[in-house]
Design a protein around this motif. Structure first.
Motif, short mmCIF file in Angstrom:
data_model
loop_
_atom_site.label_atom_id
_atom_site.label_comp_id
_atom_site.label_asym_id
_atom_site.label_seq_id
_atom_site.Cartn_x
_atom_site.Cartn_y
_atom_site.Cartn_z
N HIS A 1274 0.93 -1.29 -0.36
CA HIS A 1274 -0.01 -0.21 0.33
C HIS A 1274 0.73 1.16 0.27
O HIS A 1274 0.47 1.95 0.10
N LEU A 1275 2.14 1.11 -0.20
CA LEU A 1275 2.84 2.37 -0.21
C LEU A 1275 2.44 3.78 -0.72
O LEU A 1275 2.93 4.90 -0.67
N SER A 1276 1.93 3.40 -2.41
CA SER A 1276 1.41 4.22 -2.79
C SER A 1276 0.38 5.08 -2.15
O SER A 1276 0.50 6.39 -2.18
N ASP A 1277 -0.34 4.82 -2.14
CA ASP A 1277 -1.22 5.34 -0.72
C ASP A 1277 -0.45 5.22 0.24
O ASP A 1277 -1.68 6.68 0.37
N LEU A 1278 0.20 5.62 1.02
CA LEU A 1278 1.09 6.19 2.26
C LEU A 1278 1.37 7.23 2.33
O LEU A 1278 1.17 8.00 2.68
N ILE A 1279 1.81 7.61 0.27
CA ILE A 1279 2.53 8.25 0.20
C ILE A 1279 1.48 9.64 0.21
O ILE A 1279 1.69 10.46 0.55
N ARG A 1280 0.03 9.15 -0.05
CA ARG A 1280 -0.48 9.88 -0.75
C ARG A 1280 -1.03 10.33 0.11
O ARG A 1280 -1.61 12.07 0.21
N MET A 1281 -1.23 9.98 1.03
CA MET A 1281 -2.45 10.44 2.17
C MET A 1281 -0.93 11.10 2.89
O MET A 1281 -1.67 12.11 3.19
N ALA A 1282 -0.13 10.66 3.26
CA ALA A 1282 0.98 11.52 3.61
C ALA A 1282 0.75 12.90 2.86
O ALA A 1282 1.31 13.99 3.53
N PHE A 1283 0.94 13.05 1.64
CA PHE A 1283 0.95 14.05 1.31
C PHE A 1283 0.11 14.39 1.24
O PHE A 1283 0.08 15.80 1.28
N MET A 1284 -1.48 14.32 1.22
CA MET A 1284 -2.44 15.43 1.19
C MET A 1284 -2.86 16.18 2.69
O MET A 1284 -2.99 17.13 2.64
N ALA A 1285 -2.09 15.11 3.72
CA ALA A 1285 -2.17 15.62 5.00
C ALA A 1285 -1.42 17.18 5.06
O ALA A 1285 -1.36 17.91 5.74
N ARG A 1294 -1.23 19.97 8.75
CA ARG A 1294 0.32 19.49 7.94
C ARG A 1294 1.28 18.71 9.02
O ARG A 1294 2.28 18.95 8.45
N MET A 1295 1.42 19.32 10.51
CA MET A 1295 2.38 18.80 11.45
C MET A 1295 1.85 17.11 11.14
O MET A 1295 3.86 16.23 11.47
N ALA A 1296 1.02 16.66 10.77
CA ALA A 1296 0.95 15.20 11.21
C ALA A 1296 1.84 14.62 9.35
O ALA A 1296 2.00 13.10 9.87
N GLY A 1297 1.12 15.18 8.71
CA GLY A 1297 1.68 14.79 7.48
C GLY A 1297 3.68 14.72 7.35
O GLY A 1297 3.34 13.96 7.13
N LEU A 1298 3.59 15.88 7.55
CA LEU A 1298 4.93 15.57 7.72
C LEU A 1298 5.22 14.57 8.57
O LEU A 1298 6.12 13.57 7.71
N GLN A 1299 5.09 14.70 10.14
CA GLN A 1299 5.44 13.50 10.59
C GLN A 1299 5.89 12.02 10.15
O GLN A 1299 6.59 11.23 10.20
N ALA A 1300 4.45 11.87 9.25
CA ALA A 1300 3.21 10.46 9.07
C ALA A 1300 4.83 10.25 7.53
O ALA A 1300 5.08 9.32 7.29
N LEU A 1301 5.39 11.42 7.11
CA LEU A 1301 5.80 11.22 6.11
C LEU A 1301 7.81 10.97 6.39
O LEU A 1301 8.07 10.21 6.08
N GLU A 1302 7.95 11.56 7.44
CA GLU A 1302 9.35 11.00 8.03
C GLU A 1302 9.52 9.49 8.51
O GLU A 1302 10.13 8.41 8.44
N ASP A 1303 7.81 9.38 8.78
CA ASP A 1303 7.97 7.65 9.63
C ASP A 1303 7.77 6.69 7.82
O ASP A 1303 8.28 6.30 8.17
N ILE A 1304 7.46 7.17 7.17
CA ILE A 1304 7.51 6.02 6.15
C ILE A 1304 9.16 5.76 5.92
O ILE A 1304 9.49 5.22 5.05
N ILE A 1305 9.38 7.17 4.79
CA ILE A 1305 10.76 7.33 4.92
C ILE A 1305 11.53 6.08 5.76
O ILE A 1305 12.60 5.94 4.90
N LYS A 1306 11.77 6.92 6.79
CA LYS A 1306 12.65 5.81 7.86
C LYS A 1306 12.05 4.78 7.75
O LYS A 1306 13.40 3.58 7.76
N LYS A 1307 11.03 4.18 7.56
CA LYS A 1307 10.79 2.86 7.78
C LYS A 1307 10.92 2.16 5.97
O LYS A 1307 10.99 1.39 5.57
N PHE A 1308 10.99 2.67 5.29
CA PHE A 1308 10.78 1.85 4.37
C PHE A 1308 12.25 2.55 3.05
O PHE A 1308 12.09 2.03 2.12
#
Length: 2048
Positions: A1274-1285, A1294-1308
């Protein structure tokens, strides 16, 4: 109870049980039947139907109780609808006969009611099947209605409602009759009947068209009348009826309209009708004509509140879309209401009307509209405001005075303004940052419009505008500073206008008050600005009398608001403030007298206002700057306060002289005085107690006050649980804000800003939208009561007695209403005092004080006012708590016992029963245990008193209190209490809801008392449990929401104690239904229960909820309106988050979703991701400049998904229209929660299974199990959600979205892309990540978001994902742009936020750069250490990875910035070092702050530095070591010229030498590191510890640093000690490894230093040997001092690590008696092996730091540890590799044995002994031993060999040791394992070749013969595997070497051993072709060796061959065969064995 579970009623069992238990038994049977009939087989039911009908109809006439009759009716109806319907008419007739019966006795009533219930149930279930019988039935019931009593009336009406529901339109003929009969009952005196009528008429209006056409006005009038004198339940029911009828009139239901052509009402007509109720109440239109003309007769408040609720129902019924279209009309209508003179006859009435209108707006606009529509509505409100304001300006500017009517308009307009501005503020605040389009759109001009109201003539409107601006600033913090500046500018420009001074100062105060909600704060300079304006206003106040009042008030208001900014800002202005305060009050008695003599009434008014303002500012100071309140400051504050107290006594005489209009100002002064005194410690004003108490008592006993004002504090001082006794007085409902108007105390719920302007800057009380201080009269009394409670505990007993007697006297004096008011106030004060005593843990006083207090309280226990009785009970309990003596408690209890035994009147029975409850509540079970029995028996008796429900309620409530407080002591009374509770539940009429609520409380308390016992299976426990379950079931079926809520909390308790016995399949659906309830407390209870269930059984809960959704289509879908769709319960809860505003409720919903997420998200991944995605996707629909996410390579599957989604939307949309309520798009708060959920899901997946982060594995898993679901898919969905936020309008999102983006980058980041080797999957999202980050760096983004984005940038660049140089450059440019911002220095042009926000942003940028630099250096280092490949491979590589980044590209990007970066980084570290200094060094801090912080914001700055110093330290270390301490920049030591204001520590000497520079920087780096490592706070992330250690490592790499640390040995020792301490507290292996690296660097540094010293000394001494050796630790004596010795410190740390990982090394453990013999330890984990190896290496190096004597001190330990490690870790591995610790140990042994010590002259004997014993240990460890089967012999042999080779033969030549060694070699040669043999041969070879023949000869003599034998034997068993072949080859090699070593004369004998052996290995031709490969290999090896030996020793060879002819023939044939094979093959064969011949077993490290 089990006997009741049968299809037919078990009559024998029923006959056997006691009379009392029969109703319970019957109820239990009916419950069973209810469940079983639906599920049973129809045939079975039909068989037994006749008997069942008999039994059930028999029950009708057995006088069943309310719950039983309800179930009975339901079961009969179900039975007929399932079975045959033959006899249904007989049963109906029977029921009708019972209803007709003339028997009116109370005993026959239950039977009648049961019959009525059955009729209702039949029609509801079967409806038209019952055909034409309905007219008779309805007529019959209507006739009964006329004669019935209240219970009968409500039951008949509810049955009629069911009949109407079942028949639908078919019953049209009877509609009019029902309407006529029912409407007169709408004003019935019984509230329950009114509710029932409302419900019945609500059902009727579905079909009866006349109700909303011709009769519409009458219905409205009826409803208004019904609301008069109503209670909350009636208001809810009637407002539903009224609202629904009005909505239907406007938009009729389609079916009804088609039947008759109907004239539809217009919106204006409908609204006009509703307005009548709001403005004129139920008085009708004609009757009130006369009154109207007189303008008297205000509307009753109940009607107004009811109509307000009806408005909300009206709009809600019409739905959000209707409101969107008609909002402007609706708005102008409601605003007209509040401008109508009838709504605003008195000020309090006006406030009430305003509150009602605000409620209407908030409930509709806030709940029904989505964010987009809310913004549109905001624009409408703005227009309404500006329209009003234009009208007002016209009147104000009309100087001619023609417009007389205008003045009235202006005063009316203020209320319109207040409502509109309040709603606008709430709207903006709830939208938060998403409201920016509304604020920014120039056509709306919101800020201009609102600011214009600041000049409104009315204070209320100005305050509302100020409040609205505060809301804007809180929602959009970037507006805060500009707004404040604008107001400041206007106040300066418009100084001469009183309105402007007042309005703009309100606005500034409001904005300052909002700062605490803006985390980024306010620039420090704004504080100075405010102070200067305020000073100016106060200074110029006296200049112009027209303005003095406003200027004085404004000045003090601003200073009060300034105080809310907290101590860090106020500290600078404190001296000035203290001066101002002192000057406001007269200095002495004389001045005061003089003051009284002069002055007129106006100057007195200004003076009093000024003093009130000053006191108010003081109060704000004390409340918000507690840490500045030193004793000195308090002393200086007390001067003006004491003056104020003295002045109070003079004021009455001033008022007498100058008129009563000063009273308000005087009251204001008193209010401010009481407020501040309540905050100060009472000790400070002890001297003034007498005067003060006189004032206080006079205040609340209304001595000088003719009005009967009552305090509002009683509510908060009484116990929340007692709400049931005082009606809905304390209950929390959705209508709380308007219901408050109906409470009994003065001006309740009439809070408004204009009552106390200072509240505009105070914190808003919890749960309020806006501060609402009560009118001054009430506030003063409240303040006096509160202060009385504070002072009372500090007053002498004598005074206490006087006051209590005085209270009694006051009550006696007053009469009538006044007496009630005085009594209420006095009681509140007494309660406040008792509470104060309890909190201070002091006592009430001696006997006479108690007596007086007791008399006062006991007198009120039989007061007719229930509120007073409650207060008295509470006071009694508190008194018992404070006195705390058993005799006193006993006396009080006894008094109540006697009273209850004798009294017959309701009042005293209720009061004294509560007294008993309160006694127990406050004294607890232990203190009141001896009265328990009496109390319980009396209360149980009172609870059965059916004549008075009030007595039952109070008795049961007290009983619940006693059960609660007695705990386990109550266990003996559980059964009787429980049976009473059940009996009452089955018999008390449902209309007495209070009784049922108390029964619920009792049941809950009983369940808690029994507690975990409820799990048991004993008979008594089973009975208790089933009784509890029956009780819960009865309450669940009750019609009142609060009773249902009680049932739920009881079930929740039961589930906690006995989870197996609570049936979730019925509970969960019931909870889901309640989620849509209109009652707040029921929704709360349902969610709280779900939260508990979800903790344990989330999966079941969701499953049952979904089953409810599936069943809702099948049957009785009419009963519930449930919104569970395919998203399940989770979807419903997410939806609730958008609607609910109650904090507690939202918190519980968050928790529930959190629990569900934790247990279900991993298994149902796509479901949860879709949920989050749907919530987040709402952003894009809501517009607001969102770029569609860039999505590469996903088009195909997305288009399919798109289709599915469209279908979904289509269906849900249809479904929702069906409900008529399209739900709102998720609001930003919910979206933030969804983004947090996303991060949690990623974390959960990480903890669950690593496959979630491995694409290849995930794909294969998915192929195996298509149902399985993995996150990486589901990576594309994760990225899209983080992007939307991350690109949303809302900052939090925006803060929450950037946090999610950082988590995604770290984990993947490291997940490879299986289809393109060498690439990672995140690469395809580079554009998305860049696009998500870009907006965060735009100049207008708040600092916290930019800071977060920097963090994400550095994570992204550092993750190594970015492969495209352009993409990398894009992100890199973002960081470069922010770096420019940082370099702009401190005075950046326009500052919107506080300096600490700037600090945060700058540090975040520097931290991000530091992280990038660290990664860049790492990549560079790895690239340098990678070997360069051969030329051909290079070219192929090039083609594949043409787009791969060259390894140095990153460092190339960072390089240009490094000069400035390094400077800034050093500045950060310098700041950080200063900020971490302890408080006592604060004087050393630079006065004007550091490079990035200002002194004012030092406290907040500390936190930001704490988060970012670690990466910076690491980066600086890297930079220093790469530029060898900045030598490169040495030519210009301080690049001051570049203008970056970095070095602020004075001007550094420009010619600072490199030495000093190095020293400074070294001290800085080491200081920061050691300070941190000494005591890392537990909350510090482990990354900081790692960064710090890595920095130290890097630093010690550079020579400068090494010399620095080794020159001062104590530095090194301290470092090692600190590291040791760190190891004790931090566990992770990575930290330990890093620590060993630092230790190694430290030791190496010391070694280098020692070598240099020795070299230097060697040169001086000219090579005298002794002196060389004496250098080093330990000197002559060999003593190492702990604390001074580096070696000792290192040993301590290393031993700690070893023992931590190999506890077996610790001999103490093995010897301790508690110790069990250690089992063979499992293999060490990989990290531990690396650690142990590292440690051993360092240990071995330590001796080189010591003098010879010192070495002898440590070597025994070192050798013991190394040999120990060898023993513990030498285990066989499957691939025969050598474990790391073993190779380290071997290397260590070699290092030590070959160290120069062996040649030292001072210590030969010790040395020899040491080495010998070490070898002995090794021999002992290597002894074959059953307990250690997997010991690695090879390693042990290697160790032995090392000893033999490295140490001299004198040391080793001891027979014992020799014999041992030979033994070990012999064992190895005979080992079954060929690998061991091969290694043994290799080792022997090295021993045999030892240059010292004395050492090798004995071994050759003993071991060579064994070898020869072994090799000879090979002919018989040829090698079968490669390893065996290798062993033979190694053996032959040894023999060959021996031949070479032999002397010429012995050579023939030696060859005679070798050659025949080799020849015997050759095969003949036939055998060769069929031989296995290993055997062939042996043949070829032998042949080659022979062919090589021949030429070497020709003579001897010939001799040997000649001696044995058979040898010769074999050899010759083999040579022939070899030559015969083709040349090419020969070449190949020749090449092959040479490869083989090289020893294939190489050690990783060559030890020899």
């Amino acid at each position: 109870m089990e006997l009741a579970h049968s299809l037919l009623l078990n009559e024998e069992a029923l006959a056997q049980i006691t009379e009392a238990k029969r109703p319970v038994f019957i109820f239990e049977w009916l419950r069973f039947l209810d469940k079983v009939l639906v599920a049973a087989n129809k045939v079975d039911v039909k068989e037994k139907q006749k008997k069942l009908v008999e039994q059930l109809t028999g029950l009708i006439s057995s006088a069943p109780g309310p719950p039983t009759r309800k179930l009975l009716a339901k079961n009969l109806a179900t039975l007929y609808s399932i079975g045959d319907t033959f006899t249904v008419f007989q049963t109906l007739d029977k029921c009708n006969d019972i209803i007709k019966s003339k028997d009116d006795t109370p005993t026959y009533l239950p039977t009648k009611l049961a019959a009525v219930a059955c009729v209702g149930a039949f029609y509801e279930k079967m409806g038209r099947m019952l055909g034409s019988s309905f007219p008779d039935t309805i007529t019959n019931m209507l006739k009964a209605l006329k004669t019935a009593e209240s219970q009968g009336r409500s039951e008949i009406l509810l049955s009629l409602q069911k009949v109407l529901n079942g028949l639908g339109g078919a019953a049209a003929s009877c509609h009019r009759d029902i309407y006529k009969n029912a409407r007169s009952l709408l004003t019935d005196r019984s509230m329950a009947v009114r509710c029932a009528v409302a419900k019945c008429l609500l059902e009727l209006q579905n079909e009866a068209v006349f109700m909303w056409t011709t009769e519409l006005e009458n219905v409205a009038t009826l409803c208004f009348k019904a609301l008069e004198g109503s209670n909350y339940g009636v208001r809810v029911a009637v407002s539903r009826l009224l609202g629904t009828v009005m909505a239907t009139a406007l938009m009729p239901k389609q079916a009804a309209v088609m039947r008759q052509n109907v004239k539809r009402a217009t919106l204006d007509e409908v609204l006009e009708l509703m307005a009548t109720g709001f403005l004129r109440g139920g008085s009708g239109f004609l009757k009130s004509g006369g009154e109207m003309l007189k303008g008297g007769g205000s509307v009753s408040r109940e009607v107004r509140v009811g109509v307000t609720q009806a408005y909300v129902v009206f709009v809600t019924t019409l739905g959000g879309q209707w409101l969107e279209r008609n909002f402007a009309t609706f708005l102008s209508h409601v605003l007209d209401l509040v401008s109508h003179p009838r709504a605003t006859q008195t000020h309090v009435e006006a406030v009430y009307s305003r509150r009602c209108v605000s409620f209407m707006l908030r409930s509709t606009l806030g709940g029904l509209l989505g964010e987009k529509a809310q913004i549109a509505a905001g624009k409408d409100i703005c227009q309404a405001i500006s329209k009003q304001m234009r009208a007002v300006e016209a009147v104000v500017n009309d100087t001619s005075g023609e417009n007389k009517a205008g003045a009235a308009d202006v005063s009316a307009s203020q209320h319109v303004m207040v409502c509109a501005l309040k709603e606008l503020g709430s709207l903006v605040q709830s939208l938060s940052a998403t409201s920016s389009p509304l604020i920014q759109e120039p056509s709306v001009g919101l800020l201009e419009t609102v600011s214009s109201v600041l000049l409104h003539p009315s204070m209320a409107a100005r305050l509302a505008a100020a409040w609205c601006l505060r809301c804007v600033a809180v929602a959009l913090p970037y507006q805060l500073t500009p707004l404040l500046e604008r107001c400041a500018e206007r106040i300066n420009n418009l100084k001469s206008s009183p309105e402007a001074v007042s309005g703009y100062s309100f606005a500034m105060a409001a904005l300052l008050g909002g700062v605490h909600q803006c985390p980024l704060g306010l620039p420090h300079s704004k504080g100075k600005l405010v102070v200067s304006i305020a000073e100016d206003l106060l200074r110029t106040a006296a200049q112009n009398s027209r303005l003095s009042l406003q200027r004085t008030q404004a000045g003090w208001l601003l200073l009060g608001a300034l105080m809310t900014l907290g101590p860090s800002l106020v500290r600078y202005h404190l001296p000035k403030m203290l001066l101002l305060w002192r000057n406001v009050f007269p200095r002495s008695q004389k001045e005061m007298e003089a003051e009284k003599a002069r002055g007129d009434s106006f100057t007195w008014q200004v003076t009093l206002e000024g003093r009130a303002g000053a006191l108010c500012a003081m109060r704000s100071f004390v409340a918000h700057c507690a840490e500045l309140l030193t004793e000195d400051v308090i002393r200086r504050l007390m001067t003006p306060i004491e003056c104020a107290m003295t002045m109070m006594s003079h004021v009455p005489s001033v008022i007498k002289v100058h008129g009563t209009h000063l009273k308000a100002s005087a009251a204001m002064v008193r209010l401010r005085l009481y407020d501040i005194l309540a905050l100060l410690p009472p000790k400070t004003y002890e001297g003034s107690f007498n005067a003060l108490l006189r004032e206080l008592v006079a205040e609340f006993t209304l001595t000088d006050n003719s009005a009967n004002t009552t305090t509002s504090l009683l509510r908060s001082l009484c116990h929340y649980d007692d709400s049931v006794l005082m009606g809905s007085w304390l209950q929390e409902t959705d209508h709380k804000s308007i219901e408050d108007q109906l409470q009994p105390n003065s001006a309740s719920g009439s809070g408004a800003l204009e009552h106390d302007p200072s509240s505009i800057y105070l914190r808003v009380p919890m749960g309020e939208a806006m501060p609402g201080p009560l009118p001054l009269g009430v506030s003063v009394i409240d303040a006096s009561v509160a202060l009385f409670g504070v002072v009372f505990p500090h007053v002498s007993f004598k005074h206490r007695l006087q006051m209590l007697d005085h209270f009694a006297e006051c009550i006696k004096q007053a009469k009538g209403v006044r007496q009630q008011a005085v009594q209420l106030n006095i009681f509140t004060a007494v309660l406040s005092a008792l509470k104060g005593l309890a909190e201070n843990k002091s006592t009430l006083g001696p006997e006479e004080v108690r007596k007086s207090a007791l008399a006062l309280v006991m007198g009120a226990l039989d007061n007719p006012n229930p509120i007073l009785r409650c207060a008295a009970g509470e006071a009694l309990g508190r008194m018992a708590q404070v006195v705390g003596e058993a005799t006193f408690i006993a006396r009080m209890a006894q008094y109540s016992f006697d009273k209850l035994r004798s009294a017959r009147d309701v009042v005293s029975r209720t009061g004294h029963s509560l007294a008993l409850g309160c006694l127990h509540r406050y004294v607890g079970g232990i203190g009141s245990g001896q009265h328990l029995k009496t109390s319980v028996s009396i209360l149980l008796a009172l609870a059965q008193d059916g004549t008075s429900h009030e007595v039952q309620t109070w008795a049961l409530h007290s009983l619940a209190l006693i059960v609660d407080s007695s705990g386990p002591m109550y266990r003996g009374y559980v059964e009787p209490t429980l049976s009473l509770v059940l009996t009452l539940l089955l018999t008390v009429p449902p209309s007495h809801t209070e009784v049922h609520q108390c029964l619920g409380r009792c049941l809950g308390a009983l369940i808690t008392t029994v507690g975990p016992e409820l799990q048991g299976n004993g008979a008594t426990i089973s009975t208790i449990r089933s009784s509890c379950l029956v009780g819960c079931a009865i309450m669940q079926g009750h019609s009142d929401s609060l009773v249902q809520a009680a049932a739920i909390s009881c079930l929740q308790q039961l589930h906690m104690f006995a989870p197996r016995h609570v049936n979730l399949s019925s509970l969960v659906p019931c909870l889901c239904v309640h989620l849509c309830s209109s009652h707040l407390l029921l929704r709360r209870a349902a969610v709280a229960c779900l939260r508990q269930l979800a903790q344990r059984e989330a999966a079941e809960v969701c499953e049952y909820a979904m089953s409810l959704a599936r069943n809702k289509d099948s049957k009785d879908s009419t009963t519930v309106n449930l919104n569970i769709t395919e998203t399940g319960l989770e979807g419903v809860l997410f939806g609730m988050l958008d609607r609910e505003t109650d904090r507690k409720l939202c918190h519980d919903i968050h928790d529930t979703l959190g629990h569900m997420l934790s247990s279900l998200a991993v298994d149902k991944l796509s479901h949860w991701l879709k949920l989050c995605k749907d919530v987040l996707a709402a952003t894009t629909e809501a517009g607001g400049g969102v770029v569609a996410p860039v999505d590469l390579g996903k088009e195909e599957d997305d288009s399919e998904k798109q289709d599915e989604i469209d279908d979904d939307i289509m269906f849900t949309a249809l479904g929702e229209d069906h409900n008529g309520k399209p739900s709102v798009a998720p609001r930003w708060v919910t979206r933030v929660f969804a983004a947090d959920c996303l991060c949690r899901i990623i974390l959960l997946c990480e903890n669950a299974d690593k496959t979630h982060f491995d694409l290849a594995a995930a794909r294969s898993a998915k192929a195996k199990n298509p149902k399985g679901d993995l996150l990486v898919l589901h990576l594309s969905d994760l990225i899209r959600m983080a992007f939307m936020a991350a690109t949303d309008n809302s900052n939090q999102l925006r803060m929450a979205g950037l946090q999610a983006l950082e988590d995604i980058i770290k984990k993947f980041a490291s997940v490879p892309e299986p289809e393109f080797p060498g690439h990672v999957i995140l690469e395809q999202y580079q554009a998305n990540v860049g696009a998500a980050l870009r907006p965060a760096f735009s100049p207008d983004t708040p600092s916290d978001i930019t800071a977060k984005a920097c963090q994400v940038c550095s994570t992204w660049i550092g993750s190594g994902v970015v492969s495209d140089l352009n993409d990398l450059r894009r992100v890199h440019n973002l960081l470069v742009s922010s770096l420019d911002k940082v370099q702009a220095g401190k005075g950046s042009s326009s500052q919107l936020y506080s300096e600490s926000a700037t600090t945060m942003e700058k540090l975040a940028v520097l931290k991000a750069w530091a992280e990038v630099y660290v990664v860049a250096m790492k990549i560079k280092k790895e690239a340098e250490s990678r070997p360069v490949k051969g030329g051909e491979e290079e070219e192929e590589e090039e083609e594949v990875g043409a787009d791969i980044l060259p390894p140095d590209s990153l460092i190339m990007l960072v390089q240009p910035e490094l000069p400035s970066l390094s400077r800034l980084w050093l500045a950060v570290l310098r700041d950080y070092a200063l900020l971490t200094l302890p408080a006592e060094f604060s004087s050393q801090l630079p006065p004007d702050g550091g490079a990035f912080y200002t002194p004012e914001t030092i406290d907040t700055a500390r936190l930001h530095y704490r988060g970012s110093w670690a990466p910076v330290l690491h980066a600086v270390a890297l930079w220093l070591s790469s530029t060898s301490f900045g030598e490169e920049e040495a030519p210009a030591p301080h690049p001051q010229a570049s203008g970056a204001p970095v070095y602020l520590q004075g001007n550094p000497v420009p010619t600072q030498s490199l030495e000093e520079l190095v020293k400074d920087r070294m001290h800085l780096m080491l200081g920061v590191s050691i300070e941190f490592l000494c005591f890392p706070r537990p909350e510090e992330p482990i990354e900081h510890v790692m960064s710090c250690l890595q920095a130290l490592c890097t630093l010690l790499d550079s020579p400068c640093a090494r010399t620095h640390i080794s020159e001062d040995q104590l530095l090194g020792v301290e470092l090692l000690n600190v590291l040791h301490r760190l190891l004790l507290t931090r566990d992770p292996p990575a930290v330990q490894l890093q620590v060993t690296a630092v230790v190694q660097e430290t030791v190496r540094a010391a070694q280098d230093h020692l070598t240099q010293q020795r070299d230097a000394q060697g040169k001086e001494d000219g090579g005298e040997k002794d002196s060389l050796c004496l250098q080093g630790e330990g000197g002559e004596t060999g003593e190492l001092l702990p604390g001074k010795s580096l070696v000792f410190a290192a040993m301590e740390l290393l031993v700690f690590i070893l023992v931590r990982h190999l506890p077996q090394l610790n001999t103490r453990v093995n010897e301790s008696p508690s110790h069990l013999p250690l089992r063979p330890q499992p293999r060490l984990p990989e990290e531990s092996t690396r650690l142990v190896a590292h440690t051993v290496t360092i240990l071995a190096e330590l001796s080189s730091l010591c003098s010879p004597a010192g070495s002898m001190t440590i070597l025994p330990t070192v050798l013991f540890l190394i040999t120990g490690v060898l023993k513990e870790t030498a285990m066989k591995t499957p691939d025969n590799s050598i474990p790391l610790p073993v190779s380290a140990a071997l290397q260590g042994i070699k290092t030590i044995i070959t160290s120069p010590l062996s040649r030292a002259e001072k210590t030969p004997t010790q040395w020899t002994g040491l080495i010998r014993s070490s070898l002995a240990s090794v021999l002992e460890y290597s002894q074959p031993d059953e307990s250690r089967p997997d010991m690695d012999e090879v390693s042990m042999l290697t160790a032995m060999t090392l000893f033999l080779l490295s140490a001299s033969s004198e040391v080793m030549g001891v027979t014992v040791l020799q014999r041992g060694c030979m033994d070990r070699y012999r064992n190895a040669l005979n080992s079954p394992d060929p690998w061991v043999q091969a290694r043994c041969y290799q080792l022997l070879l090295s021993v045999f070749q030892h240059p010292n023949r004395a050492l090798s000869t004995p071994y050759i003599h003993v071991l060579a013969p064994i070898m020869v034998e072994k090799l000879k034997g090979v002919e018989r068993s040829r090698p079968g595997t490669v390893t065996e072949l290798q062993a033979v080859q190694e053996g032959i090699r040894v023999l060959e070497n021996l031949v070479g070593m032999g002397e010429e004369q012995n050579r023939v004998q030696l060859l005679a051993l070798l050659v025949p052996t080799l020849v015997s290995y050759l095969l003949d031709d036939n055998a060769f072709s069929s031989a296995p490969p290993a055997s062939k290999g042996l043949h070829e090896f032998a042949l080659q060796n022979l062919m090589r030996i021949g030429p070497l020793y020709p003579a001897a060879f010939k001799t040997v061959i000649g001696a044995a002819p058979e040898l010769k023939t074999r050899l010759e044939s083999a040579v022939r065969a070899n030559q015969a094979s083709s040349k090419a093959k020969a070449a190949a064969l020749l090449a092959q064995p040479t490869v083989q011949a090289a020893p294939t077993i190489k050690l990783k490290t060559s030890f020899f």
